[in-house]
Design a protein around this motif. Structure first.
Motif, PDB file in Angstrom:
ATOM      1  N   UNK A 175      16.169   3.729  -0.792  1.00 27.06           N
ATOM      2  CA  UNK A 175      16.172   5.046  -1.430  1.00 27.06           C
ATOM      3  C   UNK A 175      16.306   4.941  -2.948  1.00 27.06           C
ATOM      4  N   UNK A 176      17.152   4.023  -3.409  1.00 27.86           N
ATOM      5  CA  UNK A 176      17.333   3.863  -4.857  1.00 27.86           C
ATOM      6  C   UNK A 176      16.023   3.461  -5.525  1.00 27.86           C
ATOM      7  N   UNK A 177      15.262   2.593  -4.861  1.00 28.55           N
ATOM      8  CA  UNK A 177      13.977   2.156  -5.408  1.00 28.55           C
ATOM      9  C   UNK A 177      12.982   3.313  -5.438  1.00 28.55           C
ATOM     10  N   UNK A 178      12.966   4.113  -4.381  1.00 29.68           N
ATOM     11  CA  UNK A 178      12.068   5.275  -4.333  1.00 29.68           C
ATOM     12  C   UNK A 178      12.393   6.238  -5.471  1.00 29.68           C
ATOM     13  N   UNK A 179      13.674   6.459  -5.701  1.00 31.47           N
ATOM     14  CA  UNK A 179      14.096   7.368  -6.784  1.00 31.47           C
ATOM     15  C   UNK A 179      13.647   6.843  -8.146  1.00 31.47           C
ATOM     16  N   UNK A 180      13.724   5.514  -8.317  1.00 32.11           N
ATOM     17  CA  UNK A 180      13.287   4.908  -9.576  1.00 32.11           C
ATOM     18  C   UNK A 180      11.787   5.077  -9.761  1.00 32.11           C
ATOM     19  N   UNK A 181      11.048   4.906  -8.677  1.00 36.84           N
ATOM     20  CA  UNK A 181       9.594   5.073  -8.723  1.00 36.84           C
ATOM     21  C   UNK A 181       9.223   6.508  -9.077  1.00 36.84           C
ATOM     22  N   UNK A 241       0.851  -1.187   0.000  1.00 44.54           N
ATOM     23  CA  UNK A 241       0.000   0.000   0.000  1.00 44.54           C
ATOM     24  C   UNK A 241       0.891   1.243   0.000  1.00 44.54           C
ATOM     25  N   UNK A 242       0.291   2.402  -0.193  1.00 47.13           N
ATOM     26  CA  UNK A 242       1.058   3.630  -0.369  1.00 47.13           C
ATOM     27  C   UNK A 242       1.989   3.906   0.814  1.00 47.13           C
ATOM     28  N   UNK A 243       1.511   3.695   2.032  1.00 45.88           N
ATOM     29  CA  UNK A 243       2.336   3.996   3.207  1.00 45.88           C
ATOM     30  C   UNK A 243       3.545   3.068   3.326  1.00 45.88           C
ATOM     31  N   UNK A 244       3.529   1.947   2.583  1.00 45.02           N
ATOM     32  CA  UNK A 244       4.663   1.020   2.620  1.00 45.02           C
ATOM     33  C   UNK A 244       5.872   1.541   1.859  1.00 45.02           C
ATOM     34  N   UNK A 245       5.723   2.730   1.266  1.00 43.77           N
ATOM     35  CA  UNK A 245       6.860   3.313   0.547  1.00 43.77           C
ATOM     36  C   UNK A 245       8.058   3.495   1.482  1.00 43.77           C
ATOM     37  N   UNK A 287       9.708  10.350   0.728  1.00 49.05           N
ATOM     38  CA  UNK A 287       9.604  10.747  -0.673  1.00 49.05           C
ATOM     39  C   UNK A 287      10.386  12.031  -0.951  1.00 49.05           C
ATOM     40  N   UNK A 288      10.203  13.037  -0.088  1.00 51.04           N
ATOM     41  CA  UNK A 288      10.847  14.330  -0.336  1.00 51.04           C
ATOM     42  C   UNK A 288      12.368  14.253  -0.278  1.00 51.04           C
ATOM     43  N   UNK A 289      12.902  13.403   0.592  1.00 47.95           N
ATOM     44  CA  UNK A 289      14.360  13.294   0.699  1.00 47.95           C
ATOM     45  C   UNK A 289      14.980  12.611  -0.511  1.00 47.95           C
ATOM     46  N   UNK A 290      14.146  11.982  -1.330  1.00 46.42           N
ATOM     47  CA  UNK A 290      14.654  11.325  -2.529  1.00 46.42           C
ATOM     48  C   UNK A 290      14.390  12.147  -3.788  1.00 46.42           C
ATOM     49  N   UNK A 291      14.014  13.414  -3.593  1.00 49.94           N
ATOM     50  CA  UNK A 291      13.863  14.343  -4.697  1.00 49.94           C
ATOM     51  C   UNK A 291      15.020  15.334  -4.674  1.00 49.94           C
ATOM     52  N   UNK A 292      15.297  15.898  -5.813  1.00 50.65           N
ATOM     53  CA  UNK A 292      16.298  16.967  -5.844  1.00 50.65           C
ATOM     54  C   UNK A 292      15.742  18.175  -5.096  1.00 50.65           C
ATOM     55  N   UNK A 324       4.022  12.077   8.266  1.00 50.93           N
ATOM     56  CA  UNK A 324       5.338  12.725   8.112  1.00 50.93           C
ATOM     57  C   UNK A 324       6.408  11.763   7.627  1.00 50.93           C
ATOM     58  N   UNK A 325       6.322  10.487   8.081  1.00 55.40           N
ATOM     59  CA  UNK A 325       7.333   9.498   7.685  1.00 55.40           C
ATOM     60  C   UNK A 325       7.310   9.264   6.176  1.00 55.40           C
ATOM     61  N   UNK A 326       6.086   9.112   5.632  1.00 48.72           N
ATOM     62  CA  UNK A 326       5.954   8.871   4.194  1.00 48.72           C
ATOM     63  C   UNK A 326       6.405  10.100   3.408  1.00 48.72           C
ATOM     64  N   UNK A 327       5.967  11.279   3.855  1.00 47.68           N
ATOM     65  CA  UNK A 327       6.331  12.516   3.161  1.00 47.68           C
ATOM     66  C   UNK A 327       7.848  12.713   3.165  1.00 47.68           C
TER      67      UNK A 327
END
Length: 338
Positions: free
Chosen positions: A250-256, A241-245, A280-285, A274-277
């Motif tokens: 981190x490499x997988x999140x970046x690929x997603x 599910x979405x929260x399982x992100x 995701x945000x830490x794996x963005x430029x 906050x954990x999910x956000x």
């Protein structure tokens, strides 16, 4: 030989081409196919116990191959070759699932006439049938097809049918024969009685639910929980599910994130933890992160249905990346990978 070449269908030719590529390259090609395509092509590879080299040459010429791997054409397929190819492209566990399904297909499918039928037609055929009968039929169908049919059942029936699919392990020939005979009278179709085979269980149910829309997924899980909380929890534990992100590397999140549009991502992050956000945000430029935060602010109040739809799209992308072997999902409680 020209007549033999002309008699081959597209799936048979694809199987022959893959056999000529060698296991390594063929595995990379198969990893990018849909599961239904993998099933069909694997079935043809198994049937090709022997292959005339001239026919293989004709197929490769038709395919305009750049090169053929190895000094000679592969002239033997069969169960062993198919198993090795699947394990190379999908891994041992998923290869076993495909081969299990293939065993049923190769023996003859009692509900074959339903495989390409419209979901509404199948629902009409199953109208008034006992939930156990419906579960047996859906367990024999492709997950995406069964999911569409399950979504069309009444809400209270969905949970009951899901519960029975999860608890089903094997189907006796006489039971399948009775169901087949009943549907045969309704649909005027000829069905083939099966030997006992694995057709249900928790994992097939998870695959069916994974392909359902968020609303149907919620109804099925709620109905299942009302009947068997432990079983519902086991099904949830196998789903992503979405929260399982937060469980992804981190490499997988970046690929997603490369596959997700900024607008959809902003909607999906509305109201999330906050954990999910943070994950995701830490794996963005830095620039992309600022843009997403700005978009979230500009969105204002957003309908929950829109948020769930955006999250479901991202989850479907994650599941696809896992199915094609591009990422690995570590479920809560599973051992670490080294």
């Amino acid at each position: 030989m020209a007549a033999a070449l002309a008699s081959l269908n597209g799936t048979q030719k694809a199987a022959i081409v893959l056999m000529q590529l060698g296991r390594e390259r063929a595995a990379r090609v198969m990893a990018k196919l849909e599961e239904s395509e993998i099933d069909e092509i694997t079935a043809e590879i198994v049937r090709l116990e022997s292959l005339d080299p001239r026919l293989a040459q004709g197929v490769m010429e038709e395919f305009h191959a750049v090169s053929i791997v190895g000094p000679t054409l592969v002239a033997r397929g069969g169960l062993g070759y198919a198993q090795q190819l699947l394990e190379s492209s999908l891994g041992v566990e998923r290869a076993k699932l495909v081969m299990d399904r293939l065993t049923v297909t190769m023996a003859g499918q009692p509900f074959e006439f339903l495989q390409n039928a419209d979901a509404r037609q199948v629902l009409s055929l199953l109208s008034g049938e006992h939930p156990q009968t419906v579960a047996l039929v859906l367990a024999h169908l492709r997950p995406e097809h069964a999911s569409a049919i399950l979504a069309g059942l009444p809400g209270d029936t969905q949970g009951e049918v899901a519960h029975r699919i999860a608890l089903m392990e094997r189907a006796a020939p006489d039971v399948v024969a009775v169901v087949a005979e009943n549907l045969q009278r309704k649909a005027s179709s000829v069905l083939t009685t099966q030997e006992t085979s694995a057709v249900g269980g928790v994992q097939p149910l998870v695959e069916i639910i994974n392909r359902a829309d968020p609303g149907t997924e919620k109804l099925i899980l709620e109905g299942l929980e009302a009947r068997d909380k432990d079983l519902a929890e086991e099904v949830r534990s196998r789903m992503f599910v979405f929260t399982d992100v937060v469980l992804l590397e981190d490499r997988a999140v970046q690929l997603v994130l490369r596959t997700v549009e900024g607008g959809s991502l902003a909607v999906a992050l509305k109201g999330t933890s906050p954990e999910v956000k943070d994950k995701i945000l830490t794996n963005l430029s830095e620039r992309a992160r600022e843009n997403i935060l700005e978009e979230i602010e500009l969105l204002g109040p957003t309908r929950m249905s829109a948020v769930e739809e955006a999250r479901a799209t991202i989850v479907q992308g994650i599941r696809h990346l896992e199915e094609t072997g591009q990422i690995v999902i570590r479920r809560d409680g599973e051992d670490e990978y080294v």
